[in-house]
Motif scaffolding. Sequence first.
Motif, PDB file in Angstrom:
ATOM      1  N   ASP A  10      39.867  43.568   0.985  1.00 37.13           N
ATOM      2  CA  ASP A  10      41.132  43.985   1.578  1.00 37.13           C
ATOM      3  C   ASP A  10      41.896  42.735   1.998  1.00 37.13           C
ATOM      4  O   ASP A  10      41.809  42.289   3.142  1.00 37.13           O
ATOM      5  CB  ASP A  10      40.877  44.903   2.775  1.00 37.13           C
ATOM      6  CG  ASP A  10      42.151  45.469   3.361  1.00 37.13           C
ATOM      7  OD1 ASP A  10      43.214  45.351   2.722  1.00 37.13           O
ATOM      8  OD2 ASP A  10      42.097  46.030   4.467  1.00 37.13           O
ATOM      9  N   PHE A  11      42.619  42.134   1.042  1.00 36.08           N
ATOM     10  CA  PHE A  11      43.406  40.938   1.329  1.00 36.08           C
ATOM     11  C   PHE A  11      44.771  41.368   1.842  1.00 36.08           C
ATOM     12  O   PHE A  11      45.395  42.260   1.271  1.00 36.08           O
ATOM     13  CB  PHE A  11      43.577  40.079   0.076  1.00 36.08           C
ATOM     14  CG  PHE A  11      42.303  39.453  -0.390  1.00 36.08           C
ATOM     15  CD1 PHE A  11      41.775  38.363   0.279  1.00 36.08           C
ATOM     16  CD2 PHE A  11      41.637  39.942  -1.488  1.00 36.08           C
ATOM     17  CE1 PHE A  11      40.605  37.766  -0.154  1.00 36.08           C
ATOM     18  CE2 PHE A  11      40.464  39.363  -1.919  1.00 36.08           C
ATOM     19  CZ  PHE A  11      39.945  38.274  -1.249  1.00 36.08           C
ATOM     20  N   ARG A  12      45.221  40.713   2.916  1.00 37.77           N
ATOM     21  CA  ARG A  12      46.519  41.050   3.495  1.00 37.77           C
ATOM     22  C   ARG A  12      47.318  39.785   3.737  1.00 37.77           C
ATOM     23  O   ARG A  12      46.787  38.784   4.198  1.00 37.77           O
ATOM     24  CB  ARG A  12      46.340  41.796   4.815  1.00 37.77           C
ATOM     25  CG  ARG A  12      45.637  43.125   4.627  1.00 37.77           C
ATOM     26  CD  ARG A  12      45.533  43.864   5.910  1.00 37.77           C
ATOM     27  NE  ARG A  12      44.750  45.080   5.705  1.00 37.77           N
ATOM     28  CZ  ARG A  12      44.521  45.954   6.659  1.00 37.77           C
ATOM     29  NH1 ARG A  12      44.980  45.756   7.874  1.00 37.77           N
ATOM     30  NH2 ARG A  12      43.815  47.030   6.388  1.00 37.77           N
ATOM     31  N   LYS A  13      48.610  39.856   3.444  1.00 40.36           N
ATOM     32  CA  LYS A  13      49.520  38.736   3.708  1.00 40.36           C
ATOM     33  C   LYS A  13      49.721  38.591   5.204  1.00 40.36           C
ATOM     34  O   LYS A  13      49.639  39.558   5.957  1.00 40.36           O
ATOM     35  CB  LYS A  13      50.879  38.991   3.064  1.00 40.36           C
ATOM     36  CG  LYS A  13      50.922  38.642   1.613  1.00 40.36           C
ATOM     37  CD  LYS A  13      51.136  37.182   1.449  1.00 40.36           C
ATOM     38  CE  LYS A  13      51.459  36.855   0.011  1.00 40.36           C
ATOM     39  NZ  LYS A  13      51.263  35.458  -0.231  1.00 40.36           N
ATOM     40  N   GLY A  14      49.997  37.383   5.650  1.00 45.40           N
ATOM     41  CA  GLY A  14      50.305  37.150   7.059  1.00 45.40           C
ATOM     42  C   GLY A  14      49.074  36.835   7.882  1.00 45.40           C
ATOM     43  O   GLY A  14      47.975  36.639   7.358  1.00 45.40           O
ATOM     44  N   ASN A  15      49.263  36.801   9.201  1.00 47.01           N
ATOM     45  CA  ASN A  15      48.182  36.486  10.132  1.00 47.01           C
ATOM     46  C   ASN A  15      47.634  37.751  10.761  1.00 47.01           C
ATOM     47  O   ASN A  15      48.271  38.804  10.719  1.00 47.01           O
ATOM     48  CB  ASN A  15      48.693  35.535  11.220  1.00 47.01           C
ATOM     49  CG  ASN A  15      49.146  34.213  10.635  1.00 47.01           C
ATOM     50  OD1 ASN A  15      48.540  33.717   9.690  1.00 47.01           O
ATOM     51  ND2 ASN A  15      50.204  33.655  11.179  1.00 47.01           N
ATOM     52  N   ASN A  16      46.467  37.632  11.361  1.00 47.21           N
ATOM     53  CA  ASN A  16      45.831  38.752  12.022  1.00 47.21           C
ATOM     54  C   ASN A  16      46.714  39.218  13.183  1.00 47.21           C
ATOM     55  O   ASN A  16      47.024  38.442  14.082  1.00 47.21           O
ATOM     56  CB  ASN A  16      44.454  38.326  12.540  1.00 47.21           C
ATOM     57  CG  ASN A  16      43.588  39.489  12.931  1.00 47.21           C
ATOM     58  OD1 ASN A  16      44.033  40.635  12.968  1.00 47.21           O
ATOM     59  ND2 ASN A  16      42.340  39.210  13.231  1.00 47.21           N
ATOM     60  N   PRO A  17      47.150  40.488  13.176  1.00 47.01           N
ATOM     61  CA  PRO A  17      48.037  40.948  14.250  1.00 47.01           C
ATOM     62  C   PRO A  17      47.287  41.044  15.578  1.00 47.01           C
ATOM     63  O   PRO A  17      46.098  41.337  15.622  1.00 47.01           O
ATOM     64  CB  PRO A  17      48.504  42.325  13.778  1.00 47.01           C
ATOM     65  CG  PRO A  17      47.448  42.789  12.845  1.00 47.01           C
ATOM     66  CD  PRO A  17      46.863  41.546  12.215  1.00 47.01           C
TER      67      PRO A  17
ATOM     68  N   ALA B 208      39.287  43.267   6.618  1.00 47.74           N
ATOM     69  CA  ALA B 208      40.598  42.740   6.231  1.00 47.74           C
ATOM     70  C   ALA B 208      40.562  41.215   6.299  1.00 47.74           C
ATOM     71  O   ALA B 208      40.137  40.638   7.293  1.00 47.74           O
ATOM     72  CB  ALA B 208      41.681  43.287   7.150  1.00 47.74           C
TER      73      ALA B 208
ATOM     74  N   TYR C  29      42.963  38.105   6.218  1.00 46.75           N
ATOM     75  CA  TYR C  29      44.368  37.722   6.335  1.00 46.75           C
ATOM     76  C   TYR C  29      44.582  36.358   5.697  1.00 46.75           C
ATOM     77  O   TYR C  29      43.840  35.421   5.949  1.00 46.75           O
ATOM     78  CB  TYR C  29      44.794  37.728   7.802  1.00 46.75           C
ATOM     79  CG  TYR C  29      44.852  39.127   8.346  1.00 46.75           C
ATOM     80  CD1 TYR C  29      45.994  39.904   8.173  1.00 46.75           C
ATOM     81  CD2 TYR C  29      43.765  39.689   9.002  1.00 46.75           C
ATOM     82  CE1 TYR C  29      46.049  41.196   8.651  1.00 46.75           C
ATOM     83  CE2 TYR C  29      43.821  40.987   9.475  1.00 46.75           C
ATOM     84  CZ  TYR C  29      44.960  41.739   9.308  1.00 46.75           C
ATOM     85  OH  TYR C  29      45.017  43.014   9.767  1.00 46.75           O
ATOM     86  N   LEU C  30      45.604  36.267   4.868  1.00 47.06           N
ATOM     87  CA  LEU C  30      45.832  35.083   4.048  1.00 47.06           C
ATOM     88  C   LEU C  30      46.827  34.098   4.647  1.00 47.06           C
ATOM     89  O   LEU C  30      46.884  32.961   4.204  1.00 47.06           O
ATOM     90  CB  LEU C  30      46.342  35.507   2.667  1.00 47.06           C
ATOM     91  CG  LEU C  30      45.453  36.461   1.893  1.00 47.06           C
ATOM     92  CD1 LEU C  30      46.144  36.898   0.626  1.00 47.06           C
ATOM     93  CD2 LEU C  30      44.123  35.814   1.596  1.00 47.06           C
ATOM     94  N   GLY C  31      47.616  34.506   5.601  1.00 50.01           N
ATOM     95  CA  GLY C  31      48.660  33.624   6.111  1.00 50.01           C
ATOM     96  C   GLY C  31      49.704  33.419   5.031  1.00 50.01           C
ATOM     97  O   GLY C  31      50.245  34.378   4.482  1.00 50.01           O
TER      98      GLY C  31
END
Length: 187
Positions: free
Chosen positions: A5-12, A60, A62-64
């Motif tokens: 589960d790759f997600r753009k951005g930083n960990n919220p 998840a 997070y890729l930044g």
Amino acid sequence: MQRTDFRKGNNPTKGSPTDQSEKYLKAQQLALFEVIKQRDKDQQDRQRVQKALNKLRPKAIYLGLKTVRNLQLSPDGRFVTYSLVQEPGSEKVAIVPNFVTASGFTEDLSTRTKVGAPQTAMELGIYDIGRDTTFVLGYRDLKGLDEQPAYRKEYQLKAKAPTAADSTKTAKNAPRKPKSQLRSCAA
């Protein structure tokens, strides 16, 4: 079955109130209004169900600002390897005009970045599905990449730079001609 589960951005971050006045206001609103109490209870129930379902999903990652390339599942299905790539930000390229074109107008040629521009940064990522953990290795973290291998040390020769003394040795040992026999180059 979903393995990653790759997600753009930083960990919220969690949006819970941190200020004392905000906490007091929320508690007062819950005590005074039944509708808000019911909404809060419904939200807590949804979060509890969501938390139970999240245990079945992969972690998840997070890729930044990075992107994923070369995503591969190991043959036994236990690991996922991937490359994290971060392209340099504002890169300047040289503008080269192409004057001879089929359209008759001057067009710009696509060129590469100039020398000394920031390079693409790459990292190796390993996701252990069984332990639900991620390891990221940057190439700077790998020790010994810039060292010579042990077998090369056996063959290492001392480098000698040619010196002016080496070229004069042969001239000193050669028999000298008298000055009267030397040719003059001046004309």
